[in-house]
Design a protein around this motif. Structure first.
Motif, mmCIF file in Angstrom:
data_model
loop_
_atom_site.group_PDB
_atom_site.id
_atom_site.type_symbol
_atom_site.label_atom_id
_atom_site.label_comp_id
_atom_site.label_asym_id
_atom_site.label_seq_id
_atom_site.Cartn_x
_atom_site.Cartn_y
_atom_site.Cartn_z
ATOM 1 N N THR A 51 0.834 -1.200 0.000
ATOM 2 C CA THR A 51 0.000 0.000 0.000
ATOM 3 C C THR A 51 0.869 1.251 0.000
ATOM 4 O O THR A 51 0.593 2.215 -0.725
ATOM 5 C CB THR A 51 -0.953 0.000 1.218
ATOM 6 O OG1 THR A 51 -1.729 -1.196 1.188
ATOM 7 C CG2 THR A 51 -1.869 1.204 1.194
ATOM 8 N N LEU A 52 1.933 1.229 0.790
ATOM 9 C CA LEU A 52 2.846 2.374 0.833
ATOM 10 C C LEU A 52 3.399 2.665 -0.558
ATOM 11 O O LEU A 52 3.353 3.811 -1.019
ATOM 12 C CB LEU A 52 3.981 2.097 1.815
ATOM 13 C CG LEU A 52 5.000 3.213 2.014
ATOM 14 C CD1 LEU A 52 5.582 3.169 3.413
ATOM 15 C CD2 LEU A 52 6.115 3.168 0.994
ATOM 16 N N LEU A 53 3.924 1.655 -1.245
ATOM 17 C CA LEU A 53 4.505 1.871 -2.571
ATOM 18 C C LEU A 53 3.457 2.349 -3.572
ATOM 19 O O LEU A 53 3.749 3.200 -4.418
ATOM 20 C CB LEU A 53 5.184 0.596 -3.067
ATOM 21 C CG LEU A 53 6.465 0.206 -2.337
ATOM 22 C CD1 LEU A 53 6.974 -1.143 -2.825
ATOM 23 C CD2 LEU A 53 7.547 1.267 -2.494
ATOM 24 N N ASP A 54 2.249 1.814 -3.472
ATOM 25 C CA ASP A 54 1.180 2.223 -4.389
ATOM 26 C C ASP A 54 0.775 3.675 -4.164
ATOM 27 O O ASP A 54 0.543 4.417 -5.115
ATOM 28 C CB ASP A 54 -0.037 1.312 -4.247
ATOM 29 C CG ASP A 54 0.215 -0.090 -4.786
ATOM 30 O OD1 ASP A 54 1.196 -0.282 -5.542
ATOM 31 O OD2 ASP A 54 -0.563 -0.995 -4.435
ATOM 32 N N ARG A 55 0.690 4.089 -2.919
ATOM 33 C CA ARG A 55 0.226 5.455 -2.606
ATOM 34 C C ARG A 55 1.324 6.505 -2.747
ATOM 35 O O ARG A 55 1.057 7.621 -3.184
ATOM 36 C CB ARG A 55 -0.360 5.500 -1.200
ATOM 37 C CG ARG A 55 -1.544 4.582 -1.014
ATOM 38 C CD ARG A 55 -2.842 5.328 -0.828
ATOM 39 N NE ARG A 55 -3.977 4.425 -0.746
ATOM 40 C CZ ARG A 55 -4.495 3.962 0.378
ATOM 41 N NH1 ARG A 55 -3.985 4.318 1.538
ATOM 42 N NH2 ARG A 55 -5.535 3.147 0.339
ATOM 43 N N GLU A 56 2.531 6.153 -2.346
ATOM 44 C CA GLU A 56 3.631 7.122 -2.383
ATOM 45 C C GLU A 56 4.304 7.189 -3.752
ATOM 46 O O GLU A 56 4.902 8.201 -4.090
ATOM 47 C CB GLU A 56 4.682 6.791 -1.313
ATOM 48 C CG GLU A 56 4.166 6.864 0.108
ATOM 49 C CD GLU A 56 3.796 8.273 0.534
ATOM 50 O OE1 GLU A 56 4.458 9.245 0.096
ATOM 51 O OE2 GLU A 56 2.845 8.408 1.333
ATOM 52 N N GLY A 57 4.219 6.086 -4.492
ATOM 53 C CA GLY A 57 4.917 5.997 -5.770
ATOM 54 C C GLY A 57 6.283 5.380 -5.570
ATOM 55 O O GLY A 57 7.111 5.920 -4.829
ATOM 56 N N ALA A 58 6.497 4.248 -6.185
ATOM 57 C CA ALA A 58 7.754 3.514 -6.002
ATOM 58 C C ALA A 58 8.964 4.353 -6.391
ATOM 59 O O ALA A 58 10.024 4.241 -5.768
ATOM 60 C CB ALA A 58 7.716 2.211 -6.791
ATOM 61 N N ALA A 59 8.831 5.224 -7.364
ATOM 62 C CA ALA A 59 9.967 6.029 -7.819
ATOM 63 C C ALA A 59 10.461 7.005 -6.754
ATOM 64 O O ALA A 59 11.623 7.400 -6.776
ATOM 65 C CB ALA A 59 9.602 6.784 -9.092
ATOM 66 N N THR A 60 9.619 7.381 -5.804
ATOM 67 C CA THR A 60 10.071 8.285 -4.743
ATOM 68 C C THR A 60 10.894 7.546 -3.698
ATOM 69 O O THR A 60 11.676 8.157 -2.975
ATOM 70 C CB THR A 60 8.893 8.998 -4.043
ATOM 71 O OG1 THR A 60 8.139 8.056 -3.284
ATOM 72 C CG2 THR A 60 8.016 9.731 -5.028
#
Length: 119
Positions: free
Chosen positions: A73-82
């Protein structure tokens, strides 16, 4: 340590590959498990990242802290590129889970939005 202009300073270790992304300015989200000692991170606080067993450090300012139930969920919401612009979402998920096993992830996870202050 508290300073009225910069807030508190937290000291955390960081793997070299992530440290280099932070100092390059391309990693703007740090991922951590919500350990008790990290529960009080606040915008305006600073983090001094250390590479273990070296004198290398850098300082970032916390812009925002968001809590999630899991790394996906973290990667989906924050954006993996960040989190890591050099790796795919799937690679990052595997890397993060290699550091933090399921029992640690169950504590909750933090996305710490950072800005480099001194690198």
């Amino acid at each position: 340590m508290t300073d009225t202009t910069t807030g508190r300073v937290h000291h955390l270790n960081l793997y070299r590959k992530y440290f280099e992304l932070v100092t390059a300015g391309s990693k703007t989200t740090e991922v951590r498990v919500k350990y008790p000692h990290l529960a009080d991170l606040r915008p305006g606080d600073q983090i001094r990242f250390h590479i273990k067993d070296t004198d290398e450090t850098c300082v970032v300012k916390i812009q925002r802290v968001s809590e999630y139930t899991d790394f996906e969920t973290l990667l989906d919401r924050e954006g993996a590129a960040t989190v890591n612009p050099t790796a795919s979402r799937e690679e990052q998920l595997a890397d993060i889970r290699a550091i933090y096993p399921p029992a640690k992830e169950a504590l909750g996870v933090l996305a710490i939005n950072i800005e480099l202050v001194d690198g």
